[in-house]
Design a protein around this motif. Structure first.
Motif, PDB file in Angstrom:
ATOM      1  N   GLY A  40     -50.588  -6.536 -23.159  1.00 38.16           N
ATOM      2  CA  GLY A  40     -49.946  -5.281 -22.727  1.00 38.16           C
ATOM      3  C   GLY A  40     -49.496  -4.460 -23.927  1.00 38.16           C
ATOM      4  N   GLY A 102     -36.548  -4.372 -30.133  1.00 38.69           N
ATOM      5  CA  GLY A 102     -37.423  -4.630 -28.987  1.00 38.69           C
ATOM      6  C   GLY A 102     -36.692  -5.490 -27.969  1.00 38.69           C
ATOM      7  N   SER A 103     -37.078  -5.363 -26.705  1.00 33.35           N
ATOM      8  CA  SER A 103     -36.350  -6.138 -25.700  1.00 33.35           C
ATOM      9  C   SER A 103     -36.685  -7.630 -25.772  1.00 33.35           C
ATOM     10  CB  SER A 103     -36.585  -5.583 -24.287  1.00 33.35           C
ATOM     11  OG  SER A 103     -37.928  -5.331 -24.067  1.00 33.35           O
ATOM     12  N   LYS A 104     -37.859  -7.956 -26.307  1.00 31.87           N
ATOM     13  CA  LYS A 104     -38.219  -9.377 -26.435  1.00 31.87           C
ATOM     14  C   LYS A 104     -37.199 -10.095 -27.321  1.00 31.87           C
ATOM     15  CE  LYS A 104     -42.333 -12.054 -27.769  1.00 31.87           C
ATOM     16  NZ  LYS A 104     -43.603 -11.972 -28.502  1.00 31.87           N
ATOM     17  N   TYR A 128     -43.081 -12.630 -17.659  1.00 34.10           N
ATOM     18  CA  TYR A 128     -43.297 -12.412 -19.099  1.00 34.10           C
ATOM     19  C   TYR A 128     -42.668 -13.591 -19.868  1.00 34.10           C
ATOM     20  CZ  TYR A 128     -43.062  -9.908 -23.552  1.00 34.10           C
ATOM     21  OH  TYR A 128     -43.187  -9.535 -24.872  1.00 34.10           O
ATOM     22  N   HIS A 131     -38.859 -14.574 -20.837  1.00 32.30           N
ATOM     23  CA  HIS A 131     -37.860 -14.842 -19.787  1.00 32.30           C
ATOM     24  C   HIS A 131     -37.700 -16.350 -19.601  1.00 32.30           C
ATOM     25  CE1 HIS A 131     -39.295 -10.740 -18.017  1.00 32.30           C
ATOM     26  NE2 HIS A 131     -38.473 -10.570 -19.032  1.00 32.30           N
ATOM     27  N   ASN A 175     -37.291  -9.241 -13.422  1.00 32.64           N
ATOM     28  CA  ASN A 175     -38.045  -8.146 -14.049  1.00 32.64           C
ATOM     29  C   ASN A 175     -38.779  -7.333 -12.979  1.00 32.64           C
ATOM     30  OD1 ASN A 175     -41.288  -8.253 -15.642  1.00 32.64           O
ATOM     31  ND2 ASN A 175     -39.783  -6.637 -15.851  1.00 32.64           N
ATOM     32  N   ASN A 179     -43.931  -7.652 -14.759  1.00 34.26           N
ATOM     33  CA  ASN A 179     -45.087  -8.106 -15.524  1.00 34.26           C
ATOM     34  C   ASN A 179     -45.135  -9.619 -15.362  1.00 34.26           C
ATOM     35  OD1 ASN A 179     -46.990  -8.799 -17.409  1.00 34.26           O
ATOM     36  ND2 ASN A 179     -45.739  -8.315 -19.195  1.00 34.26           N
ATOM     37  N   ASP A 207     -34.838  -7.124 -16.724  1.00 34.87           N
ATOM     38  CA  ASP A 207     -35.728  -6.522 -17.710  1.00 34.87           C
ATOM     39  C   ASP A 207     -36.422  -5.318 -17.059  1.00 34.87           C
ATOM     40  OD1 ASP A 207     -37.743  -5.874 -19.477  1.00 34.87           O
ATOM     41  OD2 ASP A 207     -38.413  -7.935 -19.808  1.00 34.87           O
ATOM     42  N   ALA A 209     -38.500  -3.061 -18.440  1.00 41.16           N
ATOM     43  CA  ALA A 209     -39.454  -2.566 -19.443  1.00 41.16           C
ATOM     44  C   ALA A 209     -40.356  -1.454 -18.893  1.00 41.16           C
ATOM     45  CB  ALA A 209     -40.310  -3.715 -19.964  1.00 41.16           C
ATOM     46  N   TYR A 210     -40.618  -1.481 -17.578  1.00 41.04           N
ATOM     47  CA  TYR A 210     -41.557  -0.505 -16.996  1.00 41.04           C
ATOM     48  C   TYR A 210     -40.841   0.574 -16.194  1.00 41.04           C
ATOM     49  CZ  TYR A 210     -44.648  -3.743 -19.031  1.00 41.04           C
ATOM     50  OH  TYR A 210     -45.266  -4.514 -19.983  1.00 41.04           O
ATOM     51  N   THR A 238     -36.777  -0.605 -23.019  1.00 43.75           N
ATOM     52  CA  THR A 238     -37.494  -0.565 -24.292  1.00 43.75           C
ATOM     53  C   THR A 238     -38.248   0.745 -24.458  1.00 43.75           C
ATOM     54  OG1 THR A 238     -39.287  -1.591 -25.561  1.00 43.75           O
ATOM     55  CG2 THR A 238     -39.420  -1.825 -23.182  1.00 43.75           C
ATOM     56  N   SER A 240     -41.022   0.728 -26.121  1.00 45.59           N
ATOM     57  CA  SER A 240     -42.393   0.281 -26.397  1.00 45.59           C
ATOM     58  C   SER A 240     -43.426   0.884 -25.455  1.00 45.59           C
ATOM     59  CB  SER A 240     -42.481  -1.239 -26.302  1.00 45.59           C
ATOM     60  OG  SER A 240     -41.689  -1.835 -27.291  1.00 45.59           O
ATOM     61  N   LYS A 241     -43.124   0.886 -24.167  1.00 43.69           N
ATOM     62  CA  LYS A 241     -44.121   1.309 -23.171  1.00 43.69           C
ATOM     63  C   LYS A 241     -43.971   2.790 -22.836  1.00 43.69           C
ATOM     64  CE  LYS A 241     -44.634  -3.129 -23.014  1.00 43.69           C
ATOM     65  NZ  LYS A 241     -45.772  -3.992 -23.195  1.00 43.69           N
ATOM     66  N   ARG A 249     -40.324  -1.378 -32.545  1.00 40.95           N
ATOM     67  CA  ARG A 249     -39.303  -2.367 -32.223  1.00 40.95           C
ATOM     68  C   ARG A 249     -37.930  -1.742 -31.962  1.00 40.95           C
ATOM     69  NH1 ARG A 249     -41.569  -4.523 -29.893  1.00 40.95           N
ATOM     70  NH2 ARG A 249     -40.435  -6.489 -29.839  1.00 40.95           N
TER      71      ARG A 249
HETATM   72  C1  LIG Z   1     -41.558  -7.347 -18.960  1.00 44.92           C
HETATM   73  C2  LIG Z   1     -41.583  -7.150 -20.429  1.00 44.92           C
HETATM   74  N1  LIG Z   1     -40.457  -7.254 -21.120  1.00 44.92           N
HETATM   75  C3  LIG Z   1     -40.442  -7.079 -22.456  1.00 44.92           C
HETATM   76  C4  LIG Z   1     -41.593  -6.820 -23.146  1.00 44.92           C
HETATM   77  C5  LIG Z   1     -41.518  -6.670 -24.636  1.00 44.92           C
HETATM   78  O1  LIG Z   1     -41.041  -5.433 -24.950  1.00 44.92           O
HETATM   79  P1  LIG Z   1     -40.537  -5.055 -26.418  1.00 44.92           P
HETATM   80  O2  LIG Z   1     -41.696  -4.433 -27.114  1.00 44.92           O
HETATM   81  O3  LIG Z   1     -39.433  -4.114 -26.176  1.00 44.92           O
HETATM   82  O4  LIG Z   1     -40.083  -6.305 -27.067  1.00 44.92           O
HETATM   83  C6  LIG Z   1     -42.804  -6.714 -22.471  1.00 44.92           C
HETATM   84  C7  LIG Z   1     -44.049  -6.469 -23.209  1.00 44.92           C
HETATM   85  O5  LIG Z   1     -45.145  -6.563 -22.721  1.00 44.92           O
HETATM   86  C8  LIG Z   1     -42.798  -6.881 -21.076  1.00 44.92           C
HETATM   87  O6  LIG Z   1     -43.916  -6.793 -20.364  1.00 44.92           O
END
Ligand SMILES: Cc1ncc(COP(=O)(O)O)c(C=O)c1O
Length: 391
Positions: A40, A102-104, A128, A131, A175, A179, A207, A209-210, A238, A240-241, A249
């Motif tokens: 992704g 980044g959220s990861k 993901y 988690h 989430n 994802n 989370d 993220a989307y 985040t 990122s997307k 990050r």
């Molecule tokens: C559900 C989910 N959370 C977090 C992330 C990671 O995001 P980040 O780039 O903010 O670390 C992703 C990346 O694919 C994701 O799908």
């Protein structure tokens, strides 16, 4: 030779995308053109105004010093403005928001800051990887809660696990939009979840993220919209997307001040924050680039339509998701017995198409593969022709 029994590292399976990437690389080295729906990882450039802001800021030598682990105050203010604008949620940027690399990173470190051996954590499954493995790395125990498409059953499983006498869960990690399953929820679902967890003193980590990748009029709710959610919940967002900024990050953890404080504290020992020019560019993104987010979302919608249409035309029936940058595809009946990893290998070798096996997101995902919408429409049509030969 020093002791090589690195218990934590060795209990982790190889990272899902690592395995897929190496299969893909092998095929590419053999001269094959692999169409990549694996990771992704947004394929398009970061919008110009954001890049330009970074370039302008980096010219100032003062920005080359260590930054602030918690994030620049103006960046946290921009995040609180975003919540107010998009969700009518008020957040105190001093105590209820921390910036993450980044959220990861944020999710993993929040687990590390708050969990330890003996803690049980309910984790949506499939999901993901961080988690699940954030909890594992923290030394706590994961209890997967299956969710493919039935939100009612998800809530029932949670209630059942909470009602047990022994091993009451401390935390729930969720989430939505999800994802890899692309499942979405509404505010009523969050309300029920917050109710259950509040009554039972369980933390919720959501989370989001989307948040911005939603189609056909669907709007992804924030859990912080629910009254009282801040008493027990935080939410990760985040850039990122939404802004095509995966390599930059920048993410956030917002909501409950005790969880935010725990994450802020552990991060203060571990990092000096995202590079200042990136944080300044992120302020620009959050404050001024809503139109860029709409364009990015629209691109994923067009790809979703093309891939769904193509797969359905060749007899692989897929429901069109109303959010995320993925398709979650049930493996066709005649390939079900080989499982998602073997089926993904087959798609690489025979269709020249890389996808992620559902099992990489937990064994609940084994009957599925995930397509990331990171190839253009021309390549999507090429992939459909390859997949048609395999089915
Ligand atoms: C559900 C989910 N959370 C977090 C992330 C990671 O995001 P980040 O780039 O903010 O670390 C992703 C990346 O694919 C994701 O799908």
């Amino acid at each position: 030779m020093p002791d090589q029994s690195f218990k934590k590292a060795s209990t982790l399976p190889p990272y899902i995308f690592g395995e897929i990437n190496s299969l893909k690389q092998k095929a590419r080295h053999a001269g094959e053109d692999i169409i990549d729906f694996g990771m992704g990882n947004p394929d398009r450039e970061t919008p110009k105004p954001i890049v330009e802001k970074l370039i302008e800021t980096v010219q100032n030598p003062a920005t080359h010093r260590y930054s602030q682990s918690i994030g620049l105050p103006k960046l946290r203010l921009a995040m609180s403005d975003w919540y107010l604008r998009k969700y009518n949620v008020s957040l105190d940027h001093e105590n209820e928001i921390v910036t993450c690399m980044g959220s990861k990173e944020g999710i993993a470190h929040l687990c590390m800051a708050t969990l330890s051996e003996g803690d049980n954590v309910l984790v949506q499954s499939p999901t993901y990887p961080v988690h699940t493995y954030g909890v594992v790395i923290a030394g706590a125990t994961v209890e997967p809660v299956t969710l493919i498409d039935d939100l009612e059953s998800f809530l029932d499983q949670i209630k059942e696990k909470i009602s047990r006498k022994k091993g009451k869960p401390k935390m729930l990690i969720i989430n939505f939009p999800s994802n890899p399953t692309t499942i979405t929820c509404n505010k009523a679902f969050f309300e029920e979840l917050v109710n259950i967890c509040k009554k039972n003193d369980i933390w919720i980590i959501h989370d989001l993220a989307y948040a911005d990748i939603a189609f056909d009029g669907y709007k992804a709710p924030s859990i912080l919209e629910i009254e009282g959610a801040k008493d027990i919940a935080v939410e990760f967002y985040t850039l990122s997307k939404s802004y095509n900024m995966p390599g930059w990050r920048v993410g956030f953890c917002s909501g409950n001040k005790h969880l935010v404080a725990a994450l802020t504290k552990i991060k203060s020992y571990l990092d000096y924050g995202t590079f200042t020019p990136i944080q300044v560019a992120a302020i620009k993104a959050l404050n001024e680039c809503d139109d860029e987010v709409s364009k990015i979302c629209n691109l994923y919608k067009e790809r979703r339509d093309e891939l769904c249409k193509g797969l359905n035309r060749i007899g692989w029936n897929i429901e069109s998701p109303n959010a995320t940058m993925f398709l979650w595809a049930k493996i066709p009946e005649k390939f079900q017995k080989i499982g998602s990893l073997e089926f993904s290998k087959l798609l690489i070798s025979e269709a020249k198409v890389a996808v992620s096996p559902g099992s990489g997101f937990g064994m609940d995902g084994d009957g599925y593969v995930r397509f990331s919408l990171i190839e253009n429409e021309y390549r999507i049509r090429q992939a459909i022709r390859g997949i048609k030969k395999v089915l």
